[in-house]
Scaffold this motif. Structure first.
Motif, PDB file in Angstrom:
ATOM      1  N   ALA A  73      41.552  42.257  31.568  1.00  0.00           N
ATOM      2  CA  ALA A  73      42.179  43.586  31.571  1.00  0.00           C
ATOM      3  C   ALA A  73      42.742  43.913  32.954  1.00  0.00           C
ATOM      4  O   ALA A  73      43.824  44.511  33.074  1.00  0.00           O
ATOM      5  CB  ALA A  73      41.164  44.649  31.141  1.00  0.00           C
ATOM      6  N   LEU A  74      42.032  43.504  33.996  1.00  0.00           N
ATOM      7  CA  LEU A  74      42.521  43.762  35.355  1.00  0.00           C
ATOM      8  C   LEU A  74      43.789  42.946  35.633  1.00  0.00           C
ATOM      9  O   LEU A  74      44.747  43.459  36.216  1.00  0.00           O
ATOM     10  CB  LEU A  74      41.430  43.445  36.386  1.00  0.00           C
ATOM     11  N   ASP A  75      43.797  41.682  35.193  1.00  0.00           N
ATOM     12  CA  ASP A  75      44.999  40.855  35.358  1.00  0.00           C
ATOM     13  C   ASP A  75      46.189  41.482  34.632  1.00  0.00           C
ATOM     14  O   ASP A  75      47.297  41.543  35.150  1.00  0.00           O
ATOM     15  CB  ASP A  75      44.756  39.441  34.796  1.00  0.00           C
ATOM     16  N   GLU A  76      45.892  41.908  33.424  1.00  0.00           N
ATOM     17  CA  GLU A  76      46.930  42.539  32.601  1.00  0.00           C
ATOM     18  C   GLU A  76      47.485  43.785  33.300  1.00  0.00           C
ATOM     19  O   GLU A  76      48.694  44.035  33.292  1.00  0.00           O
ATOM     20  CB  GLU A  76      46.292  42.912  31.255  1.00  0.00           C
ATOM     21  N   ALA A  77      46.612  44.560  33.914  1.00  0.00           N
ATOM     22  CA  ALA A  77      47.059  45.781  34.598  1.00  0.00           C
ATOM     23  C   ALA A  77      47.921  45.435  35.813  1.00  0.00           C
ATOM     24  O   ALA A  77      48.925  46.102  36.084  1.00  0.00           O
ATOM     25  CB  ALA A  77      45.849  46.624  35.024  1.00  0.00           C
ATOM     26  N   LEU A 110      39.620  50.895  39.221  1.00  0.00           N
ATOM     27  CA  LEU A 110      40.663  51.524  40.024  1.00  0.00           C
ATOM     28  C   LEU A 110      40.601  51.020  41.460  1.00  0.00           C
ATOM     29  O   LEU A 110      41.638  50.721  42.068  1.00  0.00           O
ATOM     30  CB  LEU A 110      40.541  53.049  39.967  1.00  0.00           C
ATOM     31  N   HIS A 111      39.383  50.887  42.002  1.00  0.00           N
ATOM     32  CA  HIS A 111      39.254  50.339  43.358  1.00  0.00           C
ATOM     33  C   HIS A 111      39.882  48.955  43.452  1.00  0.00           C
ATOM     34  O   HIS A 111      40.561  48.636  44.425  1.00  0.00           O
ATOM     35  CB  HIS A 111      37.774  50.273  43.772  1.00  0.00           C
ATOM     36  N   GLU A 112      39.704  48.166  42.411  1.00  0.00           N
ATOM     37  CA  GLU A 112      40.262  46.809  42.445  1.00  0.00           C
ATOM     38  C   GLU A 112      41.775  46.795  42.286  1.00  0.00           C
ATOM     39  O   GLU A 112      42.434  45.881  42.763  1.00  0.00           O
ATOM     40  CB  GLU A 112      39.607  45.943  41.360  1.00  0.00           C
ATOM     41  N   LEU A 113      42.310  47.799  41.578  1.00  0.00           N
ATOM     42  CA  LEU A 113      43.753  47.787  41.288  1.00  0.00           C
ATOM     43  C   LEU A 113      44.610  48.468  42.348  1.00  0.00           C
ATOM     44  O   LEU A 113      45.814  48.217  42.448  1.00  0.00           O
ATOM     45  CB  LEU A 113      44.009  48.448  39.925  1.00  0.00           C
ATOM     46  N   VAL A 114      44.001  49.332  43.148  1.00  0.00           N
ATOM     47  CA  VAL A 114      44.781  50.128  44.100  1.00  0.00           C
ATOM     48  C   VAL A 114      45.602  49.279  45.076  1.00  0.00           C
ATOM     49  O   VAL A 114      46.786  49.592  45.303  1.00  0.00           O
ATOM     50  CB  VAL A 114      43.868  51.144  44.830  1.00  0.00           C
ATOM     51  N   PRO A 115      45.062  48.191  45.628  1.00  0.00           N
ATOM     52  CA  PRO A 115      45.901  47.405  46.542  1.00  0.00           C
ATOM     53  C   PRO A 115      47.196  46.937  45.881  1.00  0.00           C
ATOM     54  O   PRO A 115      48.269  47.003  46.489  1.00  0.00           O
ATOM     55  CB  PRO A 115      44.998  46.216  46.906  1.00  0.00           C
ATOM     56  N   HIS A 116      47.099  46.506  44.624  1.00  0.00           N
ATOM     57  CA  HIS A 116      48.315  46.025  43.962  1.00  0.00           C
ATOM     58  C   HIS A 116      49.274  47.183  43.643  1.00  0.00           C
ATOM     59  O   HIS A 116      50.494  47.027  43.692  1.00  0.00           O
ATOM     60  CB  HIS A 116      47.965  45.239  42.701  1.00  0.00           C
ATOM     61  N   ALA A 117      48.713  48.342  43.325  1.00  0.00           N
ATOM     62  CA  ALA A 117      49.566  49.514  43.095  1.00  0.00           C
ATOM     63  C   ALA A 117      50.340  49.837  44.374  1.00  0.00           C
ATOM     64  O   ALA A 117      51.558  50.087  44.339  1.00  0.00           O
ATOM     65  CB  ALA A 117      48.712  50.715  42.659  1.00  0.00           C
ATOM     66  N   LEU A 118      49.664  49.785  45.503  1.00  0.00           N
ATOM     67  CA  LEU A 118      50.342  50.058  46.787  1.00  0.00           C
ATOM     68  C   LEU A 118      51.406  49.001  47.076  1.00  0.00           C
ATOM     69  O   LEU A 118      52.506  49.328  47.531  1.00  0.00           O
ATOM     70  CB  LEU A 118      49.315  50.122  47.915  1.00  0.00           C
TER      71      LEU A 118
END
Lengths: 284, 284
Positions: free
Chosen positions: B80-84, B124-132
């Motif tokens: 799910a994290l990869d997908e996001a 969310l903590h794991e995804l934030v770097p990629h969002a930035l």
């Protein structure tokens, strides 16, 4: 095996079966409380119901229900308040310590949610003197947000506690129902805050898919996704030690004979809360 | 009569119709935004969708959706994290400023709601770097508590804002959907608190009875009981001035030709928000 002394059968679970039958079935099973619905008074007076229960070793844990005080129409509102006063009298005659109070939804065609919520607060102010006179507590029950438009604009325990706050504790309490509250991210905190306001605790379960009639989706404990042991421990930690009503809305269950329904309720209780009978929430 | 420049058609409203058809119909009607669903990428690459929209004078208001990060199973969670992350890349290619993030429900058979909620915060903590990195905001969307077990353990705007709080505003925002939030007694307060976190606003309506498939109960504006003008004014007062997505889940509506659906969306918008086109929420 003994039944928990805290188990109460809410009459909604056996809707369609006469109260005298229900009283006898509960007596046979060793269930000590029944949550009475006002439908029971179609056949018997409140004192007669009290006697029927007492003959079977049963006390009334609550009377369900009055409320529906949200209408902006003065005549409908006055009628609902009169009805609630009448229901308080009935609860007193029955010997029930609590009258479950369901706020009501929006008038047909109305979108005035804030107004409807204000009218609930106003209604409680008007009803409190009669609650104090009768010695019966109004138990404000938040319903699941699914019912916000048609049954209860009060949808969280925090909101119910806020409505109760201005009033003496013996006049207005709150009712915690598992199906209605399990999703609430503020629930643990709201339970702590509510404390002595908690005047009834109802257990049931949430399962998908919903049935065609969305009101009848309250499943038997263990059939859904609510962590009922955790909830019960939080309610206990908040200080509530009274009867625990099993209030299931399941049309298929209701069609079974009363003894079978009571048996399934008792089994479901045991499978969820364990076999320890002390407070019904042991870790067995 | 001109269409509000803030009106966005979320592709869910026209599910089953190809994105190129939708783009042309919106172009003809003067709709300036489309909320894209990832289904569009089954046929076209994100940049092709961006071009299709641009050719018709349309910008993407958001990309729906990624998330479903609640599983306790490490493999499902990692997928799910990869997908996001993949969906963030797609949103960047599409030119959408926001990726709608739906938390996910409980694992089948699980009752660990607190655990599922913790896993959303962790994700969310794991995804934030990629969002930035991508410059796309994760828009955490609370869903109606009806969907707590199967789609989103995030059910209030306050809870979504709490999840966003530890992160930079440009990385994590919140999505306000009318159907999902209208019942919430803390909504006005949560909107004030959320302020610059609000990165999308979706309009639809709540009506009973629910349809057999409970997901598809999001009605067209004006068909239900939500005071959408009041909600829109509160969202505006909180400072959100971006596109407003019409996101209706109605199987009967979807079966109509695209131009007819767009026409009904525009009519519904006008009947609710008035004819003033400036910000679409005039008092006309």
């Amino acid at each position: 095996m003994a039944v928990s002394p805290r188990l109460s059968l809410n009459q909604a679970t056996v809707r369609g079966h006469a109260i005298d039958e229900v009283a006898r079935a509960c007596g046979r099973a060793g269930v000590r409380y029944v949550g009475v619905r006002r439908e029971a008074f179609e056949k018997y007076a409140p004192r007669e119901v009290a006697n029927l229960l007492a003959e079977n070793g049963i006390g009334p844990s609550s009377l369900c229900r009055a409320g529906f005080v949200t209408s902006a129409d003065p005549a409908r509102r006055a009628a609902a308040l009169d009805e609630a006063r009448w229901a308080l009298d009935e609860a007193a005659e029955l010997g029930a310590p609590v009258l479950v109070f369901v706020a009501g939804g929006l008038d047909v065609g109305s979108r005035d949610l804030d107004g409807a919520r204000r009218r609930v607060a106003d209604a409680l102010h008007e009803l409190v003197p009669h609650a104090l006179d009768t010695g019966v507590r109004l138990g404000v029950e938040p319903l699941h947000p699914l019912f916000c438009s048609d049954r209860s604009v009060v949808v969280t325990l925090g909101q119910a506690a806020e409505l109760a706050r201005p009033h003496p504790r013996q006049a207005v309490g709150v009712v915690v129902d598992a199906y209605a509250t399990w999703w609430d991210p503020s629930l643990a905190e709201s339970l702590c805050d509510a404390r002595e306001r908690i005047c009834a605790f109802q257990v049931d379960d949430f399962a998908l898919p919903l049935p065609p009639e969305h009101l009848n989706g309250r499943a038997l404990m263990g059939e859904g996704c609510i962590d009922l042991r955790l909830l019960a421990s939080r309610v206990a930690a908040a200080g509530y030690t009274g009867p625990v009503e099993v209030e299931v809305f399941d049309e298929e269950l209701r069609r079974q004979p009363v003894d079978a329904i009571v048996g399934r309720v008792v089994d479901s209780w045991r499978s969820v809360f364990g076999d320890v009978c002390g407070d019904g929430f042991g870790d067995g």
